[in-house]
Design a protein around this motif. Structure first.
Motif, PDB file in Angstrom:
ATOM      1  N   THR A   1      39.679  43.250  37.407  1.00 40.05           N
ATOM      2  CA  THR A   1      39.776  43.893  38.217  1.00 40.05           C
ATOM      3  C   THR A   1      40.732  43.356  39.377  1.00 40.05           C
ATOM      4  N   HIS A   2      41.785  44.243  39.843  1.00 41.63           N
ATOM      5  CA  HIS A   2      42.529  43.850  40.886  1.00 41.63           C
ATOM      6  C   HIS A   2      42.617  44.851  42.079  1.00 41.63           C
ATOM      7  N   ASP A   3      42.254  44.497  43.178  1.00 41.93           N
ATOM      8  CA  ASP A   3      41.990  45.482  44.524  1.00 41.93           C
ATOM      9  C   ASP A   3      43.108  45.244  45.486  1.00 41.93           C
ATOM     10  N   ILE A   4      43.440  46.262  46.076  1.00 41.58           N
ATOM     11  CA  ILE A   4      44.377  46.229  47.102  1.00 41.58           C
ATOM     12  C   ILE A   4      43.583  46.980  48.273  1.00 41.58           C
ATOM     13  N   ARG A   5      43.162  46.463  49.464  1.00 41.17           N
ATOM     14  CA  ARG A   5      42.521  47.404  50.321  1.00 41.17           C
ATOM     15  C   ARG A   5      43.224  47.271  51.631  1.00 41.17           C
ATOM     16  N   ASP A   6      43.607  48.375  52.341  1.00 38.61           N
ATOM     17  CA  ASP A   6      43.918  48.254  53.494  1.00 38.61           C
ATOM     18  C   ASP A   6      43.057  49.202  54.384  1.00 38.61           C
TER      19      ASP A   6
END
Length: 802
Positions: free
Chosen positions: A364-369
């Motif tokens: 899993t690769h997450d990008i959260r803004d």
């Protein structure tokens, strides 16, 4: 060393007629009204023994006569207010005496035009809330808001959520404002703790508070302003090395850096304040999961590391239109950007765990803004300061934005090149407008009416797009639009009869909810509810009081709980909302005994109908998912015993115990679920004041195995140690803390219901060393005013409230 558990202070007068110096003054309450029978005590600065004491008369006045020259402290106390201790001061033979006028909202001492500092105790029991003053805590220095909340008696963080004695039905507010449409737990994990002045625990909110939710944990941010200007800068460094060999990672380094600056300025009728903080670092979470699915056992190990940046800006201004009227505005904005990488390795075995069938992996690769903005404008009019008659108007506008990209790749060890790729893209803007007005009218000194109106409008848009191999999957995508309007009115009546204080309130709320999923109506509700509350306080004597109360509350389902679509956590686990949820209905009664204004003993009993079960487990093939359902009736009993701790002359603090009974009666998946359990929670906070401006703190908690819905959590606890020292005439401060010393704040969770058997061990970055250094520039001699108080310049130069 002799241990003294101090439950009361006996005032004695030792007459030493050496001179005719006199200490006198007037004690007033928060409405500027005189307080009868309050205690004013003169204490020796050398050994804290009582020299002389006095009680105030009907006009609030007291006199302590025939005082010899010497070095003293003064203490003022009254039931329901915090004790006020001054710094040491010296009476010389040339002095005629001292005048000490005390207001329990503005505490200060005047002695020949000198300023004496008043100190707040760490723990204060008010009439309707428990106040924890954390601003100068060595353990709290440099911590996040979530870490500091654990200093509140009874608060425990489990599975990255703030709970009260293990119960998750707890609201977290910031500066008296709820945020029900955003992830407050995520915000608290990043918010720098040096912005926090105090924390208020309101276990049974009255009619003046929103009816929704359970107990309130109100985080009050610093907002005091000095005459002139003052800037406080600080820098926190935190880190630790962790052995991650169980997840094939070896030793890993984690930490964070947190610089911040606070500015306050006050001149004439203008009061300005501002704060800028930045927090950057990395962390981890791990999960060791075992699932029994039919005749197979799934053993999964999940390792997640992340990097983040968080920036927070606060600013505001107050303008004193007149001696009675104040107008002000405040603004807060924050943004958090994070990147996360996780690997889940799941082994599939037979039911004896002796035969391995296969191993598959989920990357899993997450990008959260995430970001938020808060705007407030208010007007306050102290119509009659003498009686306490006042009128307030507040208008708030909030926006929250969440953007998240979650990339998943699933593959097995035999053919790692063959991968199943998917991606979730979530955009979730939130807009909230709230307006309220409150009016307080004392009819006379014994009878008060309080009333108010409130209206809120919230819009939440959750747009989820699901892609498989970069191709949009309409069946797994969703656009859920949620709108909620709540209109409320309340009235509170307070009556004092001799030693008895009675309070009754009624709140009416109209709730209008609409929800659409992909353009199809899924929610349409419009209902009115009444919420009565009542309390009584009886003062048994000068030190002791008994208080009892009852309130009806409601817990409305959250936006995400009503979102009907699935949200995948990994390839075998997902969550699903339920648009048909009904609000929970709660009735709570409690009885408390206080001693010298401190919490001592209490019993509470609550019944909640239509309990919203957050983690109702189900099986769908080999996949486990949790659904949100109205399933149960919950009964909860809490028995609380607190006590102050005093060891010698330099060590003090508090300790406490809670015995908690939690029971659920539900019908689920065609079978009854009747579960109950008692558990015990202990907590403590011990402080030592040493020479050379050195302070030590040792605090922590321990909780036995407890039950929450379908989940049983094994015993957990934590201990923290801190040391701090002031320097440069108290302008500078350095603090070092060691948090979660024994690394025992790890949740060991289990579910055992019908065919669903699950066990989960979670670890995260809770153990760390933290070093904080701060320094204050500018005017530190002229002392602070309480926020939103329009006192005159002369009064401000003589009063301090820390």
């Amino acid at each position: 060393m002799k241990f003294k558990f101090t439950f009361f202070l006996i005032l004695m007068s030792f007459v030493h007629i050496y001179s005719q110096m006199t200490i006198k003054g007037i004690v007033k309450d928060e409405n500027k009204l005189p307080i009868s029978f309050a205690t004013a005590a003169l204490i020796s600065a050398a050994d804290s023994t009582l020299v002389k004491g006095s009680l105030t008369d009907d006009t609030g006045s007291y006199i302590i006569e025939n005082i010899a020259p010497g070095v003293y402290k003064v203490m003022a106390s009254y039931l329901g207010y915090d004790n006020v201790f001054s710094d040491a001061f010296e009476l010389k033979s040339e002095n005629r005496g001292a005048t000490i006028d005390i207001n329990f909202l503005q505490k200060g001492v005047v002695l020949d035009a000198a300023v004496i500092t008043a100190k707040r105790p760490f723990l204060e029991q008010k009439s309707d809330r428990l106040v924890v003053n954390v601003a100068n805590s060595a353990v709290a220095a440099g911590g996040t808001a979530m870490e500091i909340l654990q200093k509140v008696p009874g608060v425990v963080v489990t599975q990255e959520k703030v709970t009260l004695g293990g119960s998750q039905n707890l609201q977290v507010w910031v500066d008296g404002k709820p945020s029900p449409y955003t992830d407050m737990n995520a915000l608290l994990r990043d918010m720098p703790g040096d912005q926090i002045d105090k924390i208020e625990l309101i276990t049974q909110p009255g009619a003046a508070f929103d009816a929704a939710g359970g107990p309130i944990l109100n985080v009050v941010l610093k907002r005091n302003a000095d005459l002139g200007w003052k800037v406080t800068t600080s820098l926190t460094l935190s880190g630790y090395r962790m052995d991650q060999s169980a997840f094939d990672r070896g030793w890993r380094d984690y930490g964070r850096v947190n610089p911040s600056a606070n500015l306050t300025y006050r001149s004439g009728k203008i009061n300005l304040f501002g704060n800028l903080s930045y927090n950057t670092g990395n962390g981890f979470s791990t999960a060791d999961l075992k699932r029994n699915i039919f005749s197979e056992v799934y053993r999964g190990k999940n390792f997640d590391e992340y990097n983040y940046d968080f920036i927070n800006v606060r600013a505001g201004a107050d303008y004193y239109l007149s001696e009675k009227s104040t107008i002000g505005t405040s603004f807060r904005t924050w943004q958090r950007n994070s990147l996360g990488d996780a690997l889940n390795r799941t082994s599939v075995l037979d039911d004896t765990e002796s035969v391995l069938f296969t191993i598959f992996n989920t990357e899993t690769h997450d990008i959260r803004d995430r970001s938020g903005n808060f705007y407030n404008i208010y007007y306050k009019n102290d119509i009659n300061k003498k009686t306490g008659r006042m009128f307030n108007v507040d208008l708030d506008y909030n926006t929250f934005d969440t953007e998240m990209i979650n990339n998943l790749a699933i593959f097995n060890d035999e053919t790692p090149q063959k991968r199943s790729l998917s991606r979730q893209v979530v955009e979730q803007p939130v807009n909230i407008i709230v307006g309220k007005a409150d009016y307080l009218h004392p009819i006379d000194s014994t009878f008060t009416i309080e009333t108010g109106l409130k209206s809120s409008n919230a819009t939440v848009d959750n747009d989820l797009k699901f892609y498989r191999s970069d191709v949009l999957s309409p069946q797994e995508s969703n656009d859920f639009l949620y709108k909620e309007n709540i209109h409320a009115a309340y009235v509170n009546l307070t009556k004092k009869v001799s030693k008895l204080e009675l309070k009754a309130g009624l709140r009416a709320e109209q709730t209008i909810v609409k929800g659409t999923s992909m353009g199809i109506d899924t929610l349409d509700r419009n209902y009115i509810q009444l919420f009565p509350s009542a309390s009584a306080l009886y003062r048994l004597n000068q030190n002791m009081a008994i208080q009892t109360s009852y309130a009806r509350r409601v817990n409305r389902p959250g936006f995400q709980q009503q979102n009907p679509f699935s949200n995948f956590i990994d390839s075998l686990t997902y969550t699903r909302g339920n648009p048909n949820l009904r609000p929970e209905d709660n009735h709570t009664g409690q009885v408390n005994l206080t001693f010298d204004g401190q919490p001592f003993f209490g019993v509470s009993y609550s019944v909640t109908n239509d309990v919203i079960i957050e983690n109702a487990p189900k099986l769908e093939g080999t996949k486990t998912f949790t659904n949100v359902e109205n399933l149960a009736q919950n009964k909860r009993v809490e028995i609380q015993l607190n006590f102050p701790i005093k060891i010698g002359k330099v060590i003090d603090g508090f300790g406490g115990n809670q015995a908690i009974y939690n029971a659920y009666n539900a019908e689920y998946l065609g079978n009854p679920y009747n579960a109950s359990r008692w558990h015990w929670l202990a907590y403590w906070q011990i402080n030592a004041t040493l020479p050379y401006e050195i302070k030590l703190e040792f605090g922590g908690f321990y909780m036995t195995r407890f039950l929450e819905e379908f989940v049983t959590i094994d015993p957990l606890g934590g201990a923290n140690l801190g040391i701090s020292r002031s320097f440069a005439d108290k302008k500078g401060r350095i603090a070092l803390s060691w948090n979660d010393i024994f690394y025992s704040q790890n949740a060991n969770v289990s579910i055992d219901f019908q065919d669903i058997q699950l066990r989960l061990l979670q670890r995260e970055f809770s153990q760390n060393l933290r070093l904080t250094c701060s320094y204050t520039f500018g005017n530190t001699k002229v002392k602070n005013l309480q926020s939103r108080d329009s006192a005159s310049e002369a009064e401000a130069s003589r009063v301090k409230v820390d």
